[in-house]
Write an enzyme that holds these catalytic residues in place. Structure first.
Site, mmCIF file in Angstrom:
data_model
loop_
_atom_site.group_PDB
_atom_site.id
_atom_site.type_symbol
_atom_site.label_atom_id
_atom_site.label_comp_id
_atom_site.label_asym_id
_atom_site.label_seq_id
_atom_site.Cartn_x
_atom_site.Cartn_y
_atom_site.Cartn_z
ATOM 1 N N LYS A 178 0.717 -1.159 0.038
ATOM 2 C CA LYS A 178 0.067 -0.229 -0.066
ATOM 3 C C LYS A 178 0.833 1.217 0.031
ATOM 4 O O LYS A 178 1.641 1.768 1.207
ATOM 5 C CB LYS A 178 -0.995 -0.022 1.393
ATOM 6 C CG LYS A 178 -1.956 1.012 0.971
ATOM 7 C CD LYS A 178 -2.630 1.654 2.270
ATOM 8 C CE LYS A 178 -1.810 2.581 2.928
ATOM 9 N NZ LYS A 178 -1.970 4.069 2.053
ATOM 10 N N GLU A 253 10.491 2.078 10.088
ATOM 11 C CA GLU A 253 11.394 2.964 9.619
ATOM 12 C C GLU A 253 10.651 4.271 9.831
ATOM 13 O O GLU A 253 9.912 4.672 8.899
ATOM 14 C CB GLU A 253 11.984 2.874 8.127
ATOM 15 C CG GLU A 253 13.374 3.748 7.905
ATOM 16 C CD GLU A 253 13.143 5.009 7.370
ATOM 17 O OE1 GLU A 253 12.784 5.887 8.455
ATOM 18 O OE2 GLU A 253 13.197 5.300 6.197
ATOM 19 N N CYS A 287 13.266 11.552 5.860
ATOM 20 C CA CYS A 287 13.279 11.048 7.136
ATOM 21 C C CYS A 287 14.794 11.614 7.935
ATOM 22 O O CYS A 287 14.771 11.603 9.092
ATOM 23 C CB CYS A 287 12.798 9.727 7.171
ATOM 24 S SG CYS A 287 13.633 8.594 6.224
ATOM 25 N N GLU A 387 9.683 16.761 14.297
ATOM 26 C CA GLU A 387 10.071 16.682 12.911
ATOM 27 C C GLU A 387 9.216 17.374 12.083
ATOM 28 O O GLU A 387 7.890 17.571 12.178
ATOM 29 C CB GLU A 387 9.742 15.103 12.387
ATOM 30 C CG GLU A 387 10.238 14.741 10.783
ATOM 31 C CD GLU A 387 9.941 13.342 10.724
ATOM 32 O OE1 GLU A 387 8.898 12.745 10.927
ATOM 33 O OE2 GLU A 387 11.034 12.927 10.003
HETATM 34 P P1 NDP Z 1 1.783 8.824 7.878
HETATM 35 O O1 NDP Z 1 2.940 8.173 8.591
HETATM 36 O O2 NDP Z 1 0.845 8.833 8.488
HETATM 37 O O3 NDP Z 1 1.664 7.935 6.609
HETATM 38 C C1 NDP Z 1 2.830 7.021 5.928
HETATM 39 C C2 NDP Z 1 2.015 5.914 5.290
HETATM 40 O O4 NDP Z 1 1.142 5.108 6.432
HETATM 41 C C3 NDP Z 1 1.019 6.312 4.398
HETATM 42 O O5 NDP Z 1 0.867 5.308 3.281
HETATM 43 C C4 NDP Z 1 -0.336 6.163 5.152
HETATM 44 O O6 NDP Z 1 -1.525 6.164 4.038
HETATM 45 C C5 NDP Z 1 0.124 4.901 5.939
HETATM 46 N N1 NDP Z 1 -0.968 5.034 7.088
HETATM 47 C C6 NDP Z 1 -1.552 6.243 7.867
HETATM 48 N N2 NDP Z 1 -2.189 5.543 9.061
HETATM 49 C C7 NDP Z 1 -1.996 4.312 8.873
HETATM 50 C C8 NDP Z 1 -2.722 3.266 9.668
HETATM 51 N N3 NDP Z 1 -3.592 3.648 10.792
HETATM 52 N N4 NDP Z 1 -2.516 2.052 9.251
HETATM 53 C C9 NDP Z 1 -1.816 1.577 8.245
HETATM 54 N N5 NDP Z 1 -1.235 2.699 7.599
HETATM 55 C C10 NDP Z 1 -1.428 3.951 7.569
HETATM 56 O O7 NDP Z 1 2.572 10.292 7.456
HETATM 57 P P2 NDP Z 1 1.809 11.353 6.920
HETATM 58 O O8 NDP Z 1 1.560 11.221 5.399
HETATM 59 O O9 NDP Z 1 0.560 11.490 7.430
HETATM 60 O O10 NDP Z 1 2.591 12.454 7.117
HETATM 61 C C11 NDP Z 1 2.727 13.332 8.612
HETATM 62 C C12 NDP Z 1 4.073 13.349 9.063
HETATM 63 O O11 NDP Z 1 4.923 12.118 9.147
HETATM 64 C C13 NDP Z 1 4.771 14.122 7.928
HETATM 65 O O12 NDP Z 1 4.704 15.504 8.390
HETATM 66 C C14 NDP Z 1 6.413 13.655 8.478
HETATM 67 O O13 NDP Z 1 6.626 14.369 9.746
HETATM 68 C C15 NDP Z 1 6.201 12.393 8.834
HETATM 69 N N6 NDP Z 1 6.591 11.448 7.773
HETATM 70 C C16 NDP Z 1 7.753 10.689 7.793
HETATM 71 C C17 NDP Z 1 8.243 10.024 6.864
HETATM 72 C C18 NDP Z 1 9.685 9.326 6.977
HETATM 73 O O14 NDP Z 1 10.027 8.550 6.022
HETATM 74 N N7 NDP Z 1 10.098 9.180 8.497
HETATM 75 C C19 NDP Z 1 7.513 9.704 5.666
HETATM 76 C C20 NDP Z 1 6.311 10.587 5.641
HETATM 77 C C21 NDP Z 1 5.960 11.405 6.522
HETATM 78 P P3 NDP Z 1 -2.089 7.312 3.391
HETATM 79 O O15 NDP Z 1 -1.295 8.512 3.381
HETATM 80 O O16 NDP Z 1 -2.389 6.783 2.235
HETATM 81 O O17 NDP Z 1 -3.187 7.652 4.182
#
Ligand code: NDP
Length: 493
Positions: A178, A253, A287, A387
């Site tokens: 996903k 991660e 990240c 972050e």
């Molecule tokens: P999320 O961590 O919420 O999303 C990352 C992935 O997880 C997406 O595919 C998302 O789906 C999925 N996801 C969200 N909620 C669930 C759940 N309950 N169960 C399973 N999968 C889930 O990041 P966001 O996009 O909301 O970004 C928010 C913050 O996260 C950013 O501002 C940043 O600080 C951090 N972030 C960190 C990353 C890293 O690599 N460390 C990468 C991205 C974000 P979907 O988006 O399709 O709803």
């Protein structure tokens, strides 16, 4: 507009919800595609397909390693053949500059090649064991975990897919993938490639939809043997909690607030250049971003002046024009980044440059933020602790090596860190003390398929990439062989 669908059991199919979701180009806010909007039932179907492929058919896991490697190499070739198209997709979807997207595509192809090679190399071991039971021989073998669910974020759409799919498939697992709902397009193209090269049906399944609706089921299902996730720490915690039901293997991660430590003896111009790459590359949506610059007090003013000069000179614009910095991925993320900036101002950090949405010229309708530097930051400020995931850096100063190390580790995160100094012994000392999984000396952010990537502390556990990345997707089985079958006499009184 054509709707991109899920790929389940070798077939393209719409979500049972019948709903679609718009994919937005963050450079101008326009809709560029429609994707099916999956719910838990779609994930259940994908899991069932993966389970049947792994446990009933077993075509992929039983295929000899070199043959699996052949298919992975064909995937890599197909990615390379569609490189321009895939780079455009990620640029339109994510907002990043085109040349950076092109690097991601090249890295993604290389990742499939790397794991194609690795799976053909010796694995496991042979052990000398004691002869208390008579002559015995022991060896270990590596096996796939089973049904693996993979969830990725939006900052490197194709590359994060490759980091997880390549080792998971190389190991012989069946997968349900996903991608982030925000950037799903290159994932669809990747699954077109899987279909084209003839991956056995059910081996790789794609579910397009939101985390709470489609992702949560992947974490909670007792038919999933492993879940691996890249994204925010909060979502990682939700996933780990949901995964407890069947004690599935979990790889996380997560986020970071990584220190970039710069000593007075460092090559200043080089440190500035790498600090820029550390925090403004990919719009700071990385990240491992070096979003806390810890600089020795005696060179702080010179360093900040030069960094600001370079930041102000950056070109900002639509990724397709290949600027220095593109758009923030979404309106929601833009608001989040601007919120962090406002809070930093309110909490007393000194704004050196940027600090506002960028709306000049063709950026008017897009989600752009100017590269932003905050000076005089203190440990209690949110800008130092949280972050941001945007082009925003916090500057703090230190006066001794011990203080630099203490400040570097003063965070709940532990993903990455950098050290700049011309004193080699000091560089090694400081890197050794930094509690983080990825570190750099006199550079920041280069990443290699060959080397393990992952965090300490609240940046998660498990590793992507390298040999460790393959091990994540494997179980290790011990095999003990009696070299002299028959009664051994040990159990008789
Ligand atoms: P999320 O961590 O919420 O999303 C990352 C992935 O997880 C997406 O595919 C998302 O789906 C999925 N996801 C969200 N909620 C669930 C759940 N309950 N169960 C399973 N999968 C889930 O990041 P966001 O996009 O909301 O970004 C928010 C913050 O996260 C950013 O501002 C940043 O600080 C951090 N972030 C960190 C990353 C890293 O690599 N460390 C990468 C991205 C974000 P979907 O988006 O399709 O709803």
């Amino acid at each position: 507009m054509e709707v991109r669908n899920n790929y389940i059991n070798g077939q393209w199919q719409a979500s049972v919800s019948g709903a679609t979701r718009e994919v937005i180009n963050p450079s101008n806010g326009e809709v560029i595609a429609l994707v099916t909007d999956s719910v838990a039932e779609d994930s259940k179907q994908a899991i069932a397909a993966a389970k049947a492929a792994f446990y009933q058919s077993g075509a992929w896991r039983r295929m000899a390693g070199p043959k699996r490697a052949d298919l992975l190499l064909r995937i890599a070739d197909a990615i390379a053949a569609r490189a321009d198209e895939l780079a455009v997709m990620d640029t339109l979807d994510n907002g990043k500059p085109l040349r950076e997207a092109r690097c991601d595509v090249d890295d993604a192809a290389a990742c499939f090649r790397y794991y194609a090679g690795l799976i053909t190399k010796p694995q496991g071991g042979v052990y000398e064991v004691s002869d208390g039971f008579g002559p015995m021989h022991a060896y270990s073998m590596h096996e796939p975990v089973g049904v693996c669910a993979l969830i990725t974020p939006w900052n490197y759409p194709l590359l994060m897919a490759a980091w997880k799919l390549a080792p998971a498939l190389a190991a012989g697992n069946a997968v349900v993938f996903k991608p982030s709902e925000v950037t799903p397009l290159s994932a669809v193209a990747l699954f077109e490639i899987f279909h084209q090269v003839g991956l056995p049906a059910g081996t790789a399944n794609l579910v397009l939809g939101s985390g709470p609706a489609a992702g949560q089921e992947l974490a909670a299902s007792h038919d999933v043997d492993m879940i691996t996730f890249t994204g925010s720490t909060r979502t990682g915690q939700t996933i780990a909690a949901a995964a407890v039901g069947n004690l599935k293997k979990v790889g996380l991660e997560l986020g970071g607030k990584s220190p970039n430590v710069i000593f007075a003896d460092a090559d200043l111009e080089g440190a500035v250049e790498w600090a820029m790459i550390g925090v403004f590359f990919n719009q700071g949506e990385v990240c491992s971003a070096g979003s806390r610059i810890l600089i020795e007090e005696s060179i702080k003013d010179r360093f900040v002046a030069r960094l600001a000069e370079r930041a102000r000179a950056m070109s900002i614009g639509p990724g397709m024009k290949d600027p220095d910095m593109g758009a923030i991925v979404s309106a929601a993320q833009l608001e989040k980044v601007l919120g962090h900036i406002e809070r930093a101002k309110q909490q007393g950090a000194t704004l050196v440059c940027g600090g506002v949405r960028h709306t000049a010229g063709e950026c008017a309708k897009g989600y752009f933020v100017q590269p932003t530097i905050f000076d005089n930051c203190t440990r209690d400020m949110d800008i130092v602790r949280e972050e941001v995931f945007g082009p925003v850096v916090a500057i703090q100063t230190f006066t001794s090596e011990a203080e630099a190390i203490a400040m570097a580790n003063d965070t709940p995160y532990g993903l990455a860190g950098g050290v700049f100094t011309t004193d080699g012994a000091r560089a090694l000392r400081v890197v050794k003390e930094i509690r983080a999984g990825v570190t750099w000396i006199n550079c920041y952010n280069p990443t290699f398929n060959e080397a393990p990537w992952g965090g300490y502390k609240m940046s998660g556990y498990g590793r992507d990439l390298g040999v460790n990345g393959l091990l994540e997707y494997q179980q290790v089985k011990q095999v003990n062989i009696n070299l002299q079958p028959g009664p051994v006499g040990w159990y008789q009184r």
